[in-house]
Write a protein that holds these residues in place. Structure first.
Motif, PDB file in Angstrom:
ATOM      1  N   GLU A  70       0.803  -1.221   0.000  1.00  0.00           N
ATOM      2  CA  GLU A  70       0.000   0.000   0.000  1.00  0.00           C
ATOM      3  C   GLU A  70       0.840   1.277   0.000  1.00  0.00           C
ATOM      4  N   ALA A  71       1.978   1.279   0.680  1.00  0.00           N
ATOM      5  CA  ALA A  71       2.773   2.514   0.813  1.00  0.00           C
ATOM      6  C   ALA A  71       4.258   2.185   0.762  1.00  0.00           C
ATOM      7  N   PRO A  72       4.755   1.667  -0.369  1.00  0.00           N
ATOM      8  CA  PRO A  72       6.170   1.263  -0.437  1.00  0.00           C
ATOM      9  C   PRO A  72       7.136   2.437  -0.322  1.00  0.00           C
ATOM     10  N   GLU A  73       6.717   3.629  -0.701  1.00  0.00           N
ATOM     11  CA  GLU A  73       7.629   4.768  -0.695  1.00  0.00           C
ATOM     12  C   GLU A  73       7.351   5.744   0.442  1.00  0.00           C
ATOM     13  N   ASP A  74       6.332   5.523   1.273  1.00  0.00           N
ATOM     14  CA  ASP A  74       5.994   6.445   2.352  1.00  0.00           C
ATOM     15  C   ASP A  74       6.752   6.097   3.622  1.00  0.00           C
ATOM     16  N   ASP A  75       6.780   7.056   4.544  1.00  0.00           N
ATOM     17  CA  ASP A  75       7.470   6.885   5.822  1.00  0.00           C
ATOM     18  C   ASP A  75       6.524   6.199   6.801  1.00  0.00           C
ATOM     19  N   VAL A  76       6.515   4.886   6.784  1.00  0.00           N
ATOM     20  CA  VAL A  76       5.638   4.083   7.629  1.00  0.00           C
ATOM     21  C   VAL A  76       6.493   3.184   8.506  1.00  0.00           C
ATOM     22  N   HIS A  77       6.277   3.248   9.827  1.00  0.00           N
ATOM     23  CA  HIS A  77       7.027   2.435  10.773  1.00  0.00           C
ATOM     24  C   HIS A  77       6.116   1.334  11.316  1.00  0.00           C
ATOM     25  N   VAL A  78       6.609   0.101  11.313  1.00  0.00           N
ATOM     26  CA  VAL A  78       5.852  -1.039  11.821  1.00  0.00           C
ATOM     27  C   VAL A  78       6.500  -1.500  13.128  1.00  0.00           C
ATOM     28  N   GLU A  79       5.696  -1.553  14.187  1.00  0.00           N
ATOM     29  CA  GLU A  79       6.173  -1.977  15.507  1.00  0.00           C
ATOM     30  C   GLU A  79       5.278  -3.102  16.003  1.00  0.00           C
ATOM     31  N   VAL A  80       5.841  -4.302  16.126  1.00  0.00           N
ATOM     32  CA  VAL A  80       5.068  -5.481  16.528  1.00  0.00           C
ATOM     33  C   VAL A  80       5.829  -6.214  17.618  1.00  0.00           C
ATOM     34  N   GLU A  81       5.102  -6.656  18.637  1.00  0.00           N
ATOM     35  CA  GLU A  81       5.715  -7.470  19.675  1.00  0.00           C
ATOM     36  C   GLU A  81       6.225  -8.772  19.065  1.00  0.00           C
TER      37      GLU A  81
END
Length: 513
Positions: A372-383
């Motif tokens: 969905e957002a390959p070039e956007d500044d998206v951070h994924v945080e998962v336990e």
């Protein structure tokens, strides 16, 4: 029976008239009791006054009898000192006892009252002298019955200059010579209640409360007759969801308040409400089917147009290539619109039952962001090791819609954070942006289909279906959605999922054993 079928206006009018008749009967009965056929000009039944006043008068009478008339004032003094009022005596048959302080009008009224014909329960051997020549005090061989005389009415007056209240009773007192004197005993007070001696206000309050209670019980069935169906109609209208029509087939809709069996205005309103809801349900169902058909049919030519323009783009250059790219962007936007409409209708209609599978959240969210957002500044945080048991397609649709909203409304204002964590017995996926947020007045309506609020002006091009789709999908999966503005900036959407078990090969948090 015909009265029960008449309209509401007639019912209320008849019930009001019956209530007035009831009050009139109670008022007339009380007035007749008060007047006792002659209760006017200060002559009232003795029962209206406190028993304390009656007891005080009887004690005074008992302590004076069989004593000389000349001693009565002296005997009266110690009893009068114990009372909060002044005590006066006036003889009605002789001039032996006279008190000028008593109002003359009260004395005249007392003389007109009928005299008793019974004695004071004397011994049969005692002979009383009757100066009036009546049989009232005959000997033991006469046919006269001995006993207490009936209670005479009370005399109650108010005088001015100074303000005084007078309560009098006619008493029959024998003197030391066994001669009966008809005496007016009067209690004088500067307050209307005689400092608590004249009236029993507790009994009066109980009487008023009893009247109010009777009136309340009289009106209660009719009020319930009106309010109960109106309350049920209000509950029905509040529970109806236009996207689900969850109340249309409720069992209580077959009763008389909603089925048309009740013929007054309430029954007509209930029947009209149910009929209107059913018609709207059929109409909206047809509209959804039509929109689903149109959106589905549009996908095929749009896909073919995209494919043909893609081939044409490769063969062109310069301005022609730019124009084709613009057309492709518009077609892609139209494709997204039709896809969202289909997703919204599919989620609402529950075309597919959610299928629980194990979803590893770290890999799932990472792949969703890449798509969905390959070039956007998206951070994924998962336990670490966190998994979720839910329908993968529904979860994909939820996260994608929330992420696209964040991109559209706040993509240039800072990073977008997607966080997955376990809290107690739930797993929450949060999508947080750093944009301007949502106006406070628009927050309650964000999940309504096609609602965009102020965003329609500041960010044109959306459909207003994103959060509606998310809402229906997460409810189908047994979860819930929350959203709020962040402080100092940003907007957050949180998807809460219950922890589930998948067969016997998973722990409660969904991780494999």
């Amino acid at each position: 029976m015909n009265v029960l079928r008449c309209n509401l206006y007639v019912k209320i009018t008849l019930w009001m008239l019956l209530n007035l008749v009831l009050l009139a009967v109670l008022g007339c009965g009380f007035s007749l009791y008060l007047m006792a056929g002659r209760g006017q000009d200060g002559i009232l039944p003795a029962s209206l006054f406190s028993t304390r006043a009656d007891s005080a008068l009887r004690v005074i009478s008992a302590n004076l009898q069989y004593h000389s008339v000349l001693e009565w004032e002296e005997l009266l003094e110690p009893h009068a000192r114990r009372l909060p009022v002044h005590v006066h005596l006036q003889s009605l048959d002789t001039e032996s006892i006279r008190d000028t302080a008593i109002p003359e009008r009260m004395v005249e009224q007392a003389k007109k009252l009928p005299r008793a014909i019974y004695s004071f329960c004397p011994s049969p051997e005692v002979m009383f002298w009757d100066p009036m020549g009546s049989t009232m005090f005959a000997g033991k061989n006469s046919n006269v019955e001995y006993g207490l005389p009936p209670v005479p009415p009370a005399l109650f007056r108010h005088t001015d200059s100074p303000s005084r209240y007078w309560l009098g009773r006619v008493m029959y007192i024998p003197d030391g010579n066994r001669q009966i004197h008809t005496v007016l005993v009067v209690l004088e007070s500067d307050t209307v209640d005689g400092h608590g001696l004249f009236f029993d206000f507790d009994a009066l309050c109980l009487l008023v409360l009893a009247i109010l209670g009777v009136s309340f019980l009289w009106w209660l069935p009719f009020v319930r007759h009106l309010s109960r169906p109106l309350r049920r109609m209000a509950e029905y209208a509040e529970e109806v969801e236009f996207d689900k029509f969850s109340c249309v087939d409720r069992p209580f809709l077959s009763d008389r308040d909603f089925s048309g069996a009740r013929k007054d205005e309430i029954g007509r309103v209930g029947y009209a409400l149910v009929s209107m809801t059913q018609r709207m349900n059929r109409m909206l169902t047809g509209q959804r089917q039509f929109i689903r058909y149109v959106a589905h049919e549009l996908n095929t030519p749009l896909a073919k147009a995209q494919m043909g323009l893609g081939v044409l783009e490769c063969k062109l250059s310069g301005d022609e290539r730019v124009r084709v790219q613009q057309v492709l962007r518009h077609i892609k936007r139209l494709s997204v619109l039709t896809e969202e409409v289909l997703s919204y209708l599919q989620a609402k209609a529950a075309m597919n039952t959610p299928k629980d599978v194990v979803v590893d959240l770290c890999s799932f969210l990472s792949s969703t962001v890449q798509g969905e957002a390959p070039e956007d500044d998206v951070h994924v945080e998962v336990e670490p090791g966190l998994s979720l048991v839910t329908d993968r397609d529904y979860l994909q649709r939820m996260v994608s819609n929330v992420l696209r909203n964040a991109q559209h409304y706040a993509g240039d204002c800072g990073p977008i954070v997607i966080r997955a964590e376990k809290k107690d017995a739930e797993i929450v996926i949060s999508v947080m942006d750093s944009g301007p947020g949502v106006p406070e007045e628009d927050l309650p309506s964000l999940c309504e289909p096609f609602f965009r609020g102020r965003a329609a002006v500041t960010h044109p091009g959306g459909t207003g279906l994103g959060l509606s789709i998310v809402k229906y999908c997460i409810e189908a999966c047994g979860g819930r959605m929350e959203y709020e503005n962040r402080r100092p900036r940003g907007f957050a959407v949180r998807l809460w999922f219950p922890v589930k078990k998948k067969g016997h090969g998973l722990w409660e948090d969904g991780a494999e054993m």
